[in-house]
Design a protein around this motif. Sequence first.
Motif, PDB file in Angstrom:
ATOM      1  N   GLU A  11      40.482  61.540  37.256  1.00  0.00           N
ATOM      2  CA  GLU A  11      41.512  61.742  38.261  1.00  0.00           C
ATOM      3  C   GLU A  11      41.277  60.876  39.493  1.00  0.00           C
ATOM      4  O   GLU A  11      42.205  60.575  40.236  1.00  0.00           O
ATOM      5  CB  GLU A  11      41.574  63.211  38.684  1.00  0.00           C
ATOM      6  CG  GLU A  11      42.133  64.155  37.611  1.00  0.00           C
ATOM      7  CD  GLU A  11      41.149  64.404  36.471  1.00  0.00           C
ATOM      8  OE1 GLU A  11      39.936  64.384  36.743  1.00  0.00           O
ATOM      9  OE2 GLU A  11      41.603  64.594  35.333  1.00  0.00           O
ATOM     10  N   ARG A  12      40.023  60.512  39.741  1.00  0.00           N
ATOM     11  CA  ARG A  12      39.717  59.742  40.943  1.00  0.00           C
ATOM     12  C   ARG A  12      40.200  58.298  40.796  1.00  0.00           C
ATOM     13  O   ARG A  12      39.997  57.656  39.774  1.00  0.00           O
ATOM     14  CB  ARG A  12      38.204  59.740  41.194  1.00  0.00           C
ATOM     15  CG  ARG A  12      37.799  58.863  42.382  1.00  0.00           C
ATOM     16  CD  ARG A  12      36.333  58.963  42.713  1.00  0.00           C
ATOM     17  NE  ARG A  12      35.452  58.192  41.868  1.00  0.00           N
ATOM     18  CZ  ARG A  12      35.303  56.860  41.929  1.00  0.00           C
ATOM     19  NH1 ARG A  12      36.037  56.148  42.762  1.00  0.00           N
ATOM     20  NH2 ARG A  12      34.444  56.255  41.144  1.00  0.00           N
ATOM     21  N   LYS A  13      40.831  57.794  41.844  1.00  0.00           N
ATOM     22  CA  LYS A  13      41.201  56.390  41.849  1.00  0.00           C
ATOM     23  C   LYS A  13      39.944  55.529  41.987  1.00  0.00           C
ATOM     24  O   LYS A  13      38.976  55.930  42.630  1.00  0.00           O
ATOM     25  CB  LYS A  13      42.152  56.095  43.008  1.00  0.00           C
ATOM     26  CG  LYS A  13      43.537  56.701  42.844  1.00  0.00           C
ATOM     27  CD  LYS A  13      44.457  56.273  43.981  1.00  0.00           C
ATOM     28  CE  LYS A  13      45.842  56.847  43.786  1.00  0.00           C
ATOM     29  NZ  LYS A  13      46.779  56.427  44.870  1.00  0.00           N
ATOM     30  N   LEU A  14      39.984  54.361  41.401  1.00  0.00           N
ATOM     31  CA  LEU A  14      38.882  53.418  41.527  1.00  0.00           C
ATOM     32  C   LEU A  14      38.978  52.731  42.886  1.00  0.00           C
ATOM     33  O   LEU A  14      40.026  52.173  43.250  1.00  0.00           O
ATOM     34  CB  LEU A  14      38.935  52.378  40.414  1.00  0.00           C
ATOM     35  CG  LEU A  14      38.781  52.919  38.982  1.00  0.00           C
ATOM     36  CD1 LEU A  14      39.017  51.808  37.971  1.00  0.00           C
ATOM     37  CD2 LEU A  14      37.414  53.542  38.783  1.00  0.00           C
ATOM     38  N   ARG A  15      37.905  52.792  43.637  1.00  0.00           N
ATOM     39  CA  ARG A  15      37.883  52.166  44.955  1.00  0.00           C
ATOM     40  C   ARG A  15      37.647  50.660  44.803  1.00  0.00           C
ATOM     41  O   ARG A  15      36.761  50.241  44.074  1.00  0.00           O
ATOM     42  CB  ARG A  15      36.762  52.779  45.809  1.00  0.00           C
ATOM     43  CG  ARG A  15      36.953  54.267  46.112  1.00  0.00           C
ATOM     44  CD  ARG A  15      35.807  54.791  46.976  1.00  0.00           C
ATOM     45  NE  ARG A  15      34.544  54.772  46.258  1.00  0.00           N
ATOM     46  CZ  ARG A  15      34.063  55.800  45.553  1.00  0.00           C
ATOM     47  NH1 ARG A  15      34.755  56.938  45.471  1.00  0.00           N
ATOM     48  NH2 ARG A  15      32.897  55.701  44.937  1.00  0.00           N
ATOM     49  N   TYR A  16      38.441  49.864  45.524  1.00  0.00           N
ATOM     50  CA  TYR A  16      38.219  48.423  45.427  1.00  0.00           C
ATOM     51  C   TYR A  16      38.230  47.758  46.796  1.00  0.00           C
ATOM     52  O   TYR A  16      38.821  48.264  47.757  1.00  0.00           O
ATOM     53  CB  TYR A  16      39.236  47.772  44.497  1.00  0.00           C
ATOM     54  CG  TYR A  16      40.609  47.459  45.048  1.00  0.00           C
ATOM     55  CD1 TYR A  16      40.905  46.202  45.573  1.00  0.00           C
ATOM     56  CD2 TYR A  16      41.628  48.403  45.011  1.00  0.00           C
ATOM     57  CE1 TYR A  16      42.168  45.894  46.054  1.00  0.00           C
ATOM     58  CE2 TYR A  16      42.896  48.121  45.476  1.00  0.00           C
ATOM     59  CZ  TYR A  16      43.168  46.856  45.997  1.00  0.00           C
ATOM     60  OH  TYR A  16      44.424  46.561  46.467  1.00  0.00           O
ATOM     61  N   ALA A  17      37.539  46.623  46.829  1.00  0.00           N
ATOM     62  CA  ALA A  17      37.539  45.740  47.984  1.00  0.00           C
ATOM     63  C   ALA A  17      38.173  44.423  47.566  1.00  0.00           C
ATOM     64  O   ALA A  17      38.091  44.018  46.404  1.00  0.00           O
ATOM     65  CB  ALA A  17      36.120  45.499  48.488  1.00  0.00           C
ATOM     66  N   MET A  18      38.800  43.751  48.524  1.00  0.00           N
ATOM     67  CA  MET A  18      39.419  42.457  48.243  1.00  0.00           C
ATOM     68  C   MET A  18      38.786  41.393  49.133  1.00  0.00           C
ATOM     69  O   MET A  18      38.572  41.611  50.328  1.00  0.00           O
ATOM     70  CB  MET A  18      40.930  42.516  48.484  1.00  0.00           C
ATOM     71  CG  MET A  18      41.650  41.209  48.227  1.00  0.00           C
ATOM     72  SD  MET A  18      43.462  41.395  48.118  1.00  0.00           S
ATOM     73  CE  MET A  18      43.610  42.008  46.414  1.00  0.00           C
ATOM     74  N   VAL A  19      38.501  40.245  48.518  1.00  0.00           N
ATOM     75  CA  VAL A  19      38.007  39.083  49.246  1.00  0.00           C
ATOM     76  C   VAL A  19      39.092  38.016  49.190  1.00  0.00           C
ATOM     77  O   VAL A  19      39.482  37.574  48.104  1.00  0.00           O
ATOM     78  CB  VAL A  19      36.693  38.550  48.659  1.00  0.00           C
ATOM     79  CG1 VAL A  19      36.229  37.313  49.422  1.00  0.00           C
ATOM     80  CG2 VAL A  19      35.612  39.629  48.689  1.00  0.00           C
ATOM     81  N   GLY A  20      39.586  37.592  50.367  1.00  0.00           N
ATOM     82  CA  GLY A  20      40.726  36.689  50.436  1.00  0.00           C
ATOM     83  C   GLY A  20      42.026  37.480  50.409  1.00  0.00           C
ATOM     84  O   GLY A  20      42.037  38.708  50.451  1.00  0.00           O
ATOM     85  N   GLY A  21      43.143  36.742  50.350  1.00  0.00           N
ATOM     86  CA  GLY A  21      44.433  37.407  50.185  1.00  0.00           C
ATOM     87  C   GLY A  21      44.995  38.035  51.441  1.00  0.00           C
ATOM     88  O   GLY A  21      45.764  39.003  51.363  1.00  0.00           O
ATOM     89  N   GLY A  22      44.626  37.508  52.611  1.00  0.00           N
ATOM     90  CA  GLY A  22      45.095  38.082  53.859  1.00  0.00           C
ATOM     91  C   GLY A  22      46.501  37.641  54.228  1.00  0.00           C
ATOM     92  O   GLY A  22      47.294  37.216  53.376  1.00  0.00           O
ATOM     93  N   GLN A  23      46.829  37.744  55.509  1.00  0.00           N
ATOM     94  CA  GLN A  23      48.167  37.447  55.992  1.00  0.00           C
ATOM     95  C   GLN A  23      48.606  36.040  55.605  1.00  0.00           C
ATOM     96  O   GLN A  23      47.888  35.074  55.784  1.00  0.00           O
ATOM     97  CB  GLN A  23      48.202  37.599  57.513  1.00  0.00           C
ATOM     98  CG  GLN A  23      48.000  39.031  57.984  1.00  0.00           C
ATOM     99  CD  GLN A  23      47.918  39.136  59.492  1.00  0.00           C
ATOM    100  OE1 GLN A  23      47.628  38.155  60.171  1.00  0.00           O
ATOM    101  NE2 GLN A  23      48.166  40.320  60.021  1.00  0.00           N
ATOM    102  N   GLY A  24      49.810  35.953  55.034  1.00  0.00           N
ATOM    103  CA  GLY A  24      50.362  34.671  54.627  1.00  0.00           C
ATOM    104  C   GLY A  24      49.948  34.200  53.251  1.00  0.00           C
ATOM    105  O   GLY A  24      50.437  33.167  52.775  1.00  0.00           O
ATOM    106  N   ALA A  25      49.062  34.922  52.576  1.00  0.00           N
ATOM    107  CA  ALA A  25      48.607  34.532  51.231  1.00  0.00           C
ATOM    108  C   ALA A  25      49.498  35.187  50.175  1.00  0.00           C
ATOM    109  O   ALA A  25      49.619  36.410  50.129  1.00  0.00           O
ATOM    110  CB  ALA A  25      47.159  34.936  51.021  1.00  0.00           C
ATOM    111  N   PHE A  26      50.109  34.378  49.337  1.00  0.00           N
ATOM    112  CA  PHE A  26      51.023  34.893  48.316  1.00  0.00           C
ATOM    113  C   PHE A  26      50.322  35.776  47.295  1.00  0.00           C
ATOM    114  O   PHE A  26      50.724  36.913  47.039  1.00  0.00           O
ATOM    115  CB  PHE A  26      51.702  33.710  47.610  1.00  0.00           C
ATOM    116  CG  PHE A  26      52.272  34.037  46.255  1.00  0.00           C
ATOM    117  CD1 PHE A  26      53.344  34.904  46.119  1.00  0.00           C
ATOM    118  CD2 PHE A  26      51.720  33.490  45.107  1.00  0.00           C
ATOM    119  CE1 PHE A  26      53.866  35.207  44.862  1.00  0.00           C
ATOM    120  CE2 PHE A  26      52.228  33.780  43.852  1.00  0.00           C
ATOM    121  CZ  PHE A  26      53.313  34.646  43.730  1.00  0.00           C
TER     122      PHE A  26
END
Length: 387
Positions: A4-19
């Motif tokens: 039931e628990r969602k998988l926690r994730y982190a993102m590297v890159g992909g900030g404002q203006g990144a498609f």
Amino acid sequence: MSRERKLRYAMVGGGQGAFIGAVHRKAMALDGQFELVAGAFSSSPERARESGATLGLADDRNHGSWQELLADELRRGPGERVDLVSIVTPNHVHHPVALAFVQAGFHVVCDKPLVHTAAQADELVAAVRQAGTVFGVTYNYTGYPMVREARHLVCSGALGTLRKIAVQYNQGWLASAVEQGGDNKQADWRLDPQRSGNAGSMADIGSHAENLAATVTGLRPDALCADLSVFGTGRRLDDDAQLLLRYAGGARGIIVASQVAAGLENDLCLQVSGTLGSLIWRQEEPNQLIHAPLDGPRRILTRGSPWLSESARRAGRIPAGHPEAFIEAFANVYLGVAADIRARAERRIADPLDADYPNVEDGARGVRFIEKVVESAASEKKWTSVD
């Protein structure tokens, strides 16, 4: 791990203006499997934190660099630490970030092409094997239901012995000098050898073409003959690629990858022909697959139909006639990754139809293929062996 628990994730890159970062986040949110809890969204610490704040991250998990992110996650206990790191940076950042997180024991999903060189790819493959972690590569076109149906039909023998594999991937976004002036962020880094690697259109969209052909047919070329061209004045990387391929057993292949096809958008087409018939799939009409048998009428197979294979049916979310496309295909790759992560946490082997995603080996093969294409294009030999 609780299902039931969602998988926690982190993102590297992909900030404002990144498609592409936004595409990944939307895809990961689609099925309720993932929760964004941390990130380092830009090479600029200020922009990174601004992006994280916009996405609603807590201050203590909104980092100015991926190194800060990694150090912070390692300080946290298992009940709070992220399960997965999604890497959506320009290509030159893939290798150091992916390697560091894998060696630290984190599951990873990385955008394509995986890394710059075969040596980097081999190092990453070895690290994943040693760590025993899940590693996905977002060749998203493999997530389309009708691509999975095409794979099923080829594997079932519906086409007989394969003879011809043709992939054409044509875009027109580089038909003019969009990189001049520095306003186009995508063109700025994709045409820079330091950040994009030693290939342009071949690495960007040609890598998708290679992976699509390999996924659907299961074949790997033995030799290739490549012609890389630069049509844009002053560009240092190819913006057009043409390849001839030879496969063991006699099959032949063609790959065209052009980003200077003026007026075209994202025109990816796969055609596979064998002794008993052919298949045709177009990305701009993704919910249809044409099957043309040798001894019967041509038929159009549609997404969501009950007579499709189990792998194609599982990849759909809504009834037939309701179009699904690009983000859903990304989501299917992430669903496969999630299934594998949960299975490993429960010390079991995942159902292969659930854990259906391109892995680090697929990404490494793509890198080696790109290197051979560049080698062939620079050579006077007609054929270059693909090891």
